[in-house]
Design a protein around this motif. Structure first.
Motif, PDB file in Angstrom:
ATOM      1  N   MET A  17       3.468  39.734 -56.386  1.00 56.34           N
ATOM      2  CA  MET A  17       3.448  38.974 -55.205  1.00 56.34           C
ATOM      3  C   MET A  17       4.568  38.140 -55.212  1.00 56.34           C
ATOM      4  SD  MET A  17       0.499  36.034 -54.163  1.00 56.34           S
ATOM      5  CE  MET A  17      -0.011  36.502 -52.562  1.00 56.34           C
ATOM      6  N   SER A  18       5.443  38.133 -54.177  1.00 56.47           N
ATOM      7  CA  SER A  18       6.523  37.635 -53.937  1.00 56.47           C
ATOM      8  C   SER A  18       6.144  35.862 -53.851  1.00 56.47           C
ATOM      9  CB  SER A  18       7.437  38.059 -53.110  1.00 56.47           C
ATOM     10  OG  SER A  18       6.718  37.943 -51.697  1.00 56.47           O
ATOM     11  N   ALA A  19       7.076  34.851 -53.814  1.00 55.39           N
ATOM     12  CA  ALA A  19       6.857  33.499 -53.808  1.00 55.39           C
ATOM     13  C   ALA A  19       6.693  33.431 -52.140  1.00 55.39           C
ATOM     14  CB  ALA A  19       8.177  32.899 -54.704  1.00 55.39           C
ATOM     15  N   ALA A  20       6.079  32.226 -51.917  1.00 58.60           N
ATOM     16  CA  ALA A  20       6.521  31.722 -50.496  1.00 58.60           C
ATOM     17  C   ALA A  20       7.724  31.303 -50.260  1.00 58.60           C
ATOM     18  CB  ALA A  20       5.239  30.881 -50.172  1.00 58.60           C
ATOM     19  N   SER A  21       8.348  31.297 -48.974  1.00 58.79           N
ATOM     20  CA  SER A  21       9.490  30.824 -48.739  1.00 58.79           C
ATOM     21  C   SER A  21       9.785  30.452 -47.108  1.00 58.79           C
ATOM     22  CB  SER A  21      10.789  31.787 -49.267  1.00 58.79           C
ATOM     23  OG  SER A  21      10.634  32.901 -48.323  1.00 58.79           O
ATOM     24  N   VAL A  22      10.695  29.613 -46.997  1.00 62.05           N
ATOM     25  CA  VAL A  22      10.986  29.246 -45.644  1.00 62.05           C
ATOM     26  C   VAL A  22      11.909  30.183 -45.017  1.00 62.05           C
ATOM     27  CG1 VAL A  22      12.188  27.597 -44.188  1.00 62.05           C
ATOM     28  CG2 VAL A  22      10.883  26.887 -46.068  1.00 62.05           C
ATOM     29  N   LEU A  23      11.544  31.024 -43.753  1.00 65.01           N
ATOM     30  CA  LEU A  23      12.342  32.104 -43.263  1.00 65.01           C
ATOM     31  C   LEU A  23      13.276  31.195 -42.246  1.00 65.01           C
ATOM     32  CD1 LEU A  23       9.820  34.859 -42.667  1.00 65.01           C
ATOM     33  CD2 LEU A  23      11.530  34.824 -44.189  1.00 65.01           C
ATOM     34  N   ALA A  24      12.820  30.304 -41.573  1.00 67.91           N
ATOM     35  CA  ALA A  24      13.897  29.640 -40.638  1.00 67.91           C
ATOM     36  C   ALA A  24      13.284  28.168 -40.560  1.00 67.91           C
ATOM     37  CB  ALA A  24      13.869  30.305 -39.337  1.00 67.91           C
ATOM     38  N   VAL A  25      14.180  27.299 -40.422  1.00 68.49           N
ATOM     39  CA  VAL A  25      14.089  25.707 -39.959  1.00 68.49           C
ATOM     40  C   VAL A  25      14.446  25.531 -38.786  1.00 68.49           C
ATOM     41  CG1 VAL A  25      14.354  23.528 -40.217  1.00 68.49           C
ATOM     42  CG2 VAL A  25      14.472  25.033 -42.090  1.00 68.49           C
ATOM     43  N   CYS A  26      13.340  25.370 -37.704  1.00 62.41           N
ATOM     44  CA  CYS A  26      13.904  25.280 -36.241  1.00 62.41           C
ATOM     45  C   CYS A  26      13.422  23.905 -35.521  1.00 62.41           C
ATOM     46  CB  CYS A  26      12.623  26.155 -35.422  1.00 62.41           C
ATOM     47  SG  CYS A  26      12.778  27.958 -36.047  1.00 62.41           S
ATOM     48  N   VAL A  27      14.403  23.556 -34.593  1.00 59.34           N
ATOM     49  CA  VAL A  27      14.234  22.286 -33.886  1.00 59.34           C
ATOM     50  C   VAL A  27      14.539  22.626 -32.349  1.00 59.34           C
ATOM     51  CG1 VAL A  27      15.290  21.068 -35.764  1.00 59.34           C
ATOM     52  CG2 VAL A  27      16.708  22.032 -33.939  1.00 59.34           C
ATOM     53  N   VAL A  28      14.153  21.735 -31.571  1.00 57.66           N
ATOM     54  CA  VAL A  28      14.233  21.786 -30.286  1.00 57.66           C
ATOM     55  C   VAL A  28      15.352  22.371 -29.767  1.00 57.66           C
ATOM     56  CG1 VAL A  28      14.821  19.506 -29.440  1.00 57.66           C
ATOM     57  CG2 VAL A  28      13.490  20.940 -28.069  1.00 57.66           C
ATOM     58  N   HIS A  29      15.629  23.452 -29.005  1.00 57.50           N
ATOM     59  CA  HIS A  29      16.902  23.934 -28.312  1.00 57.50           C
ATOM     60  C   HIS A  29      17.182  23.207 -27.044  1.00 57.50           C
ATOM     61  CE1 HIS A  29      19.827  26.731 -27.187  1.00 57.50           C
ATOM     62  NE2 HIS A  29      19.234  27.089 -26.071  1.00 57.50           N
ATOM     63  N   GLN A  30      16.269  23.155 -26.095  1.00 56.13           N
ATOM     64  CA  GLN A  30      16.380  22.256 -25.102  1.00 56.13           C
ATOM     65  C   GLN A  30      15.100  21.791 -24.412  1.00 56.13           C
ATOM     66  OE1 GLN A  30      18.592  24.674 -22.215  1.00 56.13           O
ATOM     67  NE2 GLN A  30      16.794  25.905 -21.472  1.00 56.13           N
ATOM     68  N   LEU A  31      15.157  20.891 -23.809  1.00 59.37           N
ATOM     69  CA  LEU A  31      13.775  20.428 -22.952  1.00 59.37           C
ATOM     70  C   LEU A  31      13.660  21.152 -21.856  1.00 59.37           C
ATOM     71  CD1 LEU A  31      13.857  16.629 -23.363  1.00 59.37           C
ATOM     72  CD2 LEU A  31      12.485  17.953 -24.593  1.00 59.37           C
ATOM     73  N   ARG A  32      12.740  21.315 -21.431  1.00 63.42           N
ATOM     74  CA  ARG A  32      12.250  22.567 -20.265  1.00 63.42           C
ATOM     75  C   ARG A  32      11.290  21.969 -19.417  1.00 63.42           C
ATOM     76  NH1 ARG A  32      13.570  27.994 -20.419  1.00 63.42           N
ATOM     77  NH2 ARG A  32      14.671  28.429 -22.594  1.00 63.42           N
ATOM     78  N   PRO A  33      11.412  22.051 -18.048  1.00 63.05           N
ATOM     79  CA  PRO A  33      10.560  21.660 -17.103  1.00 63.05           C
ATOM     80  C   PRO A  33       9.044  22.206 -17.500  1.00 63.05           C
ATOM     81  CG  PRO A  33      12.462  22.524 -16.065  1.00 63.05           C
ATOM     82  CD  PRO A  33      12.532  22.776 -17.288  1.00 63.05           C
ATOM     83  N   ASP A  34       7.954  21.636 -17.053  1.00 60.76           N
ATOM     84  CA  ASP A  34       6.722  22.296 -17.450  1.00 60.76           C
ATOM     85  C   ASP A  34       5.614  21.467 -16.384  1.00 60.76           C
ATOM     86  OD1 ASP A  34       4.495  23.369 -19.360  1.00 60.76           O
ATOM     87  OD2 ASP A  34       4.093  21.424 -19.354  1.00 60.76           O
ATOM     88  N   ALA A  35       5.042  22.214 -16.050  1.00 64.45           N
ATOM     89  CA  ALA A  35       3.966  21.954 -14.849  1.00 64.45           C
ATOM     90  C   ALA A  35       2.874  20.857 -15.128  1.00 64.45           C
ATOM     91  CB  ALA A  35       3.364  23.095 -14.263  1.00 64.45           C
ATOM     92  N   GLY A  36       2.723  20.690 -16.644  1.00 64.96           N
ATOM     93  CA  GLY A  36       1.823  19.722 -16.966  1.00 64.96           C
ATOM     94  C   GLY A  36       2.291  18.288 -16.805  1.00 64.96           C
TER      95      GLY A  36
END
Length: 184
Positions: free
Chosen positions: A1-20
């Motif tokens: 079994m391989s070790a657990a790892s981070v594939l990607a670190v993600c942050v907001v790309h852009q704020l988007r309009p939302d109907a909520g």
């Protein structure tokens, strides 16, 4: 079994309009390169548009597994790149839904996080996924039990894709995040 790892670190790309009710969403997260600072409130350069229901100390970082992303890619018939679920960390080699409340992980050399709860899918997420094209998304996502885990930051530092994730503590008597979600 391989070790657990981070594939990607993600942050907001852009704020988007939302109907909520907030009128905008920060769910559009994308991978960043290099070492990224992680503080008490999460990954540097990330934001939450709806701070009443997202973010804060107990939901500072959201982790989602590659295995769960691949399941949904098959179900939805499309590619789901890192960040698509609004996650800060796309991880590999661990079932984050089986993580126990209070479990602690070390990510890379210095960051330590603690599992607090699961994601609670919302209508903003449903609209992001496809709105009317994916009717019943919130229920479908919840029933599949592939929710991902929210994390509290215990020790700050820097992380990057490729960093190993080590489970430091796993409380024997604590429920998993999936058990907590299903008990609600």
């Amino acid at each position: 079994m391989s070790a657990a790892s981070v594939l990607a670190v993600c942050v907001v790309h852009q704020l988007r309009p939302d109907a909520g009710p907030v009128g905008t969403t920060a769910i559009d997260k994308r991978p960043v390169s290099g070492r990224v600072r992680v503080g008490a409130y999460g990954v540097y350069a990330d934001v939450q548009a709806d701070r009443k229901n997202h973010g804060g100390l107990d939901q500072a970082v959201y982790a989602y597994s590659q295995e769960d992303a691949e399941y949904w890619a098959d179900e939805l018939g499309r590619e789901l790149p890192s960040g698509w679920f609004g996650e800060n960390l796309r991880v590999d080699g661990m079932n984050v839904n089986a993580a126990k409340v209070g479990e602690r992980w070390q990510i890379g050399r210095s960051v330590i996080v603690e599992v607090t709860t699961s994601r609670h899918p919302c209508q903003t997420f449903a609209r992001w996924v496809g709105g009317d094209d994916e009717r019943g998304w919130v229920k479908r996502f919840a029933q599949a039990g592939r929710l991902g885990a929210y994390l509290r930051v215990i020790s700050t530092g820097r992380i990057e894709a490729g960093d190993e994730i080590t489970v430091l503590e796993r409380p024997a008597d604590a429920p998993t995040i999936l058990e907590v979600y299903r008990a609600r």
